[in-house]
Design an enzyme around this catalytic site. Structure first.
Site, PDB file in Angstrom:
ATOM      1  N   ASP A  14     -82.121  -9.479 -45.367  1.00  0.00           N
ATOM      2  CA  ASP A  14     -81.760  -9.008 -44.032  1.00  0.00           C
ATOM      3  C   ASP A  14     -83.105  -8.160 -43.441  1.00  0.00           C
ATOM      4  O   ASP A  14     -82.228  -8.870 -41.692  1.00  0.00           O
ATOM      5  CB  ASP A  14     -80.550  -8.830 -44.107  1.00  0.00           C
ATOM      6  CG  ASP A  14     -79.126  -9.421 -43.083  1.00  0.00           C
ATOM      7  OD1 ASP A  14     -79.426  -9.445 -41.946  1.00  0.00           O
ATOM      8  OD2 ASP A  14     -77.901  -9.066 -43.210  1.00  0.00           O
ATOM      9  N   HIS A  17     -84.274 -10.336 -41.074  1.00  0.00           N
ATOM     10  CA  HIS A  17     -84.228 -11.298 -39.792  1.00  0.00           C
ATOM     11  C   HIS A  17     -84.819 -10.851 -38.067  1.00  0.00           C
ATOM     12  O   HIS A  17     -85.191 -11.059 -36.851  1.00  0.00           O
ATOM     13  CB  HIS A  17     -82.891 -11.249 -39.571  1.00  0.00           C
ATOM     14  CG  HIS A  17     -82.136 -12.683 -40.477  1.00  0.00           C
ATOM     15  ND1 HIS A  17     -82.607 -13.750 -40.125  1.00  0.00           N
ATOM     16  CD2 HIS A  17     -81.279 -11.813 -41.385  1.00  0.00           C
ATOM     17  CE1 HIS A  17     -81.688 -14.514 -40.709  1.00  0.00           C
ATOM     18  NE2 HIS A  17     -80.848 -13.094 -41.905  1.00  0.00           N
ATOM     19  N   HIS A 196     -70.469  -6.239 -48.097  1.00  0.00           N
ATOM     20  CA  HIS A 196     -72.174  -6.954 -47.599  1.00  0.00           C
ATOM     21  C   HIS A 196     -71.761  -6.520 -46.183  1.00  0.00           C
ATOM     22  O   HIS A 196     -70.531  -7.260 -45.192  1.00  0.00           O
ATOM     23  CB  HIS A 196     -72.413  -7.699 -47.656  1.00  0.00           C
ATOM     24  CG  HIS A 196     -73.407  -7.997 -46.579  1.00  0.00           C
ATOM     25  ND1 HIS A 196     -75.300  -8.084 -46.857  1.00  0.00           N
ATOM     26  CD2 HIS A 196     -74.015  -8.726 -45.056  1.00  0.00           C
ATOM     27  CE1 HIS A 196     -75.909  -8.342 -45.763  1.00  0.00           C
ATOM     28  NE2 HIS A 196     -75.579  -8.866 -45.191  1.00  0.00           N
ATOM     29  N   HIS A 198     -72.061  -6.319 -41.562  1.00  0.00           N
ATOM     30  CA  HIS A 198     -72.855  -5.457 -40.411  1.00  0.00           C
ATOM     31  C   HIS A 198     -71.983  -4.652 -39.672  1.00  0.00           C
ATOM     32  O   HIS A 198     -70.569  -3.962 -39.433  1.00  0.00           O
ATOM     33  CB  HIS A 198     -73.625  -7.013 -39.762  1.00  0.00           C
ATOM     34  CG  HIS A 198     -74.290  -8.285 -40.470  1.00  0.00           C
ATOM     35  ND1 HIS A 198     -75.990  -7.416 -39.542  1.00  0.00           N
ATOM     36  CD2 HIS A 198     -74.614  -8.618 -41.388  1.00  0.00           C
ATOM     37  CE1 HIS A 198     -76.621  -8.253 -40.986  1.00  0.00           C
ATOM     38  NE2 HIS A 198     -75.702  -9.264 -41.610  1.00  0.00           N
ATOM     39  N   TYR A 287     -72.618 -15.204 -35.656  1.00  0.00           N
ATOM     40  CA  TYR A 287     -73.529 -14.735 -37.527  1.00  0.00           C
ATOM     41  C   TYR A 287     -74.734 -13.877 -36.744  1.00  0.00           C
ATOM     42  O   TYR A 287     -74.835 -14.170 -35.560  1.00  0.00           O
ATOM     43  CB  TYR A 287     -74.294 -16.108 -37.940  1.00  0.00           C
ATOM     44  CG  TYR A 287     -74.601 -16.056 -39.053  1.00  0.00           C
ATOM     45  CD1 TYR A 287     -74.309 -15.759 -40.137  1.00  0.00           C
ATOM     46  CD2 TYR A 287     -75.821 -16.168 -39.722  1.00  0.00           C
ATOM     47  CE1 TYR A 287     -74.454 -15.945 -41.839  1.00  0.00           C
ATOM     48  CE2 TYR A 287     -76.506 -16.126 -40.310  1.00  0.00           C
ATOM     49  CZ  TYR A 287     -76.087 -15.636 -41.393  1.00  0.00           C
ATOM     50  OH  TYR A 287     -76.559 -15.643 -42.913  1.00  0.00           O
TER      51      TYR A 287
END
Length: 340
Positions: A14, A17, A196, A198, A287
């Site tokens: 991740d 990105h 998971h 964010h 996203y």
């Protein structure tokens, strides 16, 4: 919470990105050694969009897939090395190669309502003897009940762990608890539940703790939160909170702090933080990997990147549809011209 929490570190996947997939072999080796010695149980290492992701569509990685995976394998003394695969971006042959390079964990990711596309890939990973994970992305975009039905499909295909994945950082703690609780109640007792998170709404650690309290046993985190959008649940922050709460894990708090502060943060090209764009991601449910694409398109076409993300949300975009961003930016620029 009596069972020790397994930490899956996503700094090298991740986190790709946030650095435009430009980790060098030397950086991958250094970060792997630090993450491994800090106590993470699993280290995920691929292009940000998984196996096969290095492309004009998603951005080319600095190092090829073989180099990324083998470098991680060679520098991890304790942790298992994981790879991510999104069916349609990666294929079964990619998974077989990754296994040959030494990857032991396969995480097969689909949109939260499309688990059926993962059957062959989960089946192959299980047949290869890999620790096989079903990864239900954008889990805020369907009801807890529907998400459970998709999880049951992945379980039936052979996944040993099923994840609630907050790809947009849009879930609240109650949202997280509702999804994890259904998984805990209705999936097999032998199936591990993962989360998971964010940090786009500043809830990465809070949601991870809510998931643990509700029955999740495997949690994703990254050094300094390195990841798409406002980043992932930060390993060092999660370790500190788990220590305060008496939650058992293998992380060394000081080592994760030092790795985050001394090595990870200086590597960041753009600070991984909550700003107006990453906050917009969480608020609209877009996203997280869309952030840099929207930021660039906003500058190129002279429009507010927040408007791009809001329009993208209204269109129902999911992971893998970053190409929509340019069209949306062009439309917004034309609308701005007409109304000026």
């Amino acid at each position: 919470m009596s069972q020790k929490i397994i930490i899956n570190d996503v700094t090298l996947r991740d986190g790709m990105h946030a650095i435009r997939h430009q980790y060098s072999r030397e950086q991958i080796a250094e970060l792997t050694r630090l993450i491994d010695s800090s106590g993470s149980d699993i280290i995920e290492a691929t292009h940000g969009d998984g196996l096969g992701g290095s492309s004009i569509q998603y951005g080319f990685s600095k190092e090829d897939e073989e180099t990324i995976i083998k470098t991680a394998v060679e520098n991890a003394d304790h942790a298992k090395i994981a790879v991510l695969l999104l069916p349609g971006i990666g294929v079964i042959e990619d998974l077989e190669r990754a296994h040959g390079f030494g990857a032991q964990v396969a995480r097969v990711a689909t949109h939260c309502t499309e688990a059926d596309v993962s059957e062959q890939h989960i089946g192959k990973a299980a047949a290869l003897g890999m620790d096989t994970v079903g990864f239900l992305m954008m889990s805020h975009r369907t009801t807890p009940e529907n998400l459970l039905e998709e999880a049951k499909k992945m379980e039936a295909y052979g996944a040993q762990t099923i994840y609630v994945v907050d790809s947009a950082g849009a879930l609240t703690m109650d949202d997280t608890r509702a999804r994890i609780a259904l998984f805990k109640e209705h999936l097999s007792d032998s199936t591990t539940i993962g989360f998971h998170g964010h940090n786009n709404l500043s809830l990465g650690v809070a949601n991870s703790i809510a998931a643990i309290e509700t029955g999740a046993q495997r949690i994703d985190a990254s050094l300094a939160g390195m990841g798409a959008g406002a980043g992932n649940t930060a390993t060092e922050q999660l370790a500190a909170v788990m220590n305060r709460m008496g939650i058992e894990h293998n992380l060394d708090l000081y080592k994760t702090m030092d790795a985050a502060e001394n090595v990870m943060k200086p590597m960041m090209e753009r600070p991984v933080q909550i700003d107006r764009l990453s906050l917009t991601l969480g608020y609209t449910g877009v996203y997280s990997s869309f952030l840099l694409f929207a930021e660039r398109a906003g500058k190129e076409y002279g429009v507010d990147a927040r408007d791009i993300l809001t329009r993208i949300a209204e269109m129902g975009a999911v992971g893998g549809q970053e190409d929509w961003i340019i069209g949306v930016a062009q439309d917004l620029a034309q609308e701005k011209k007409v109304h000026s």
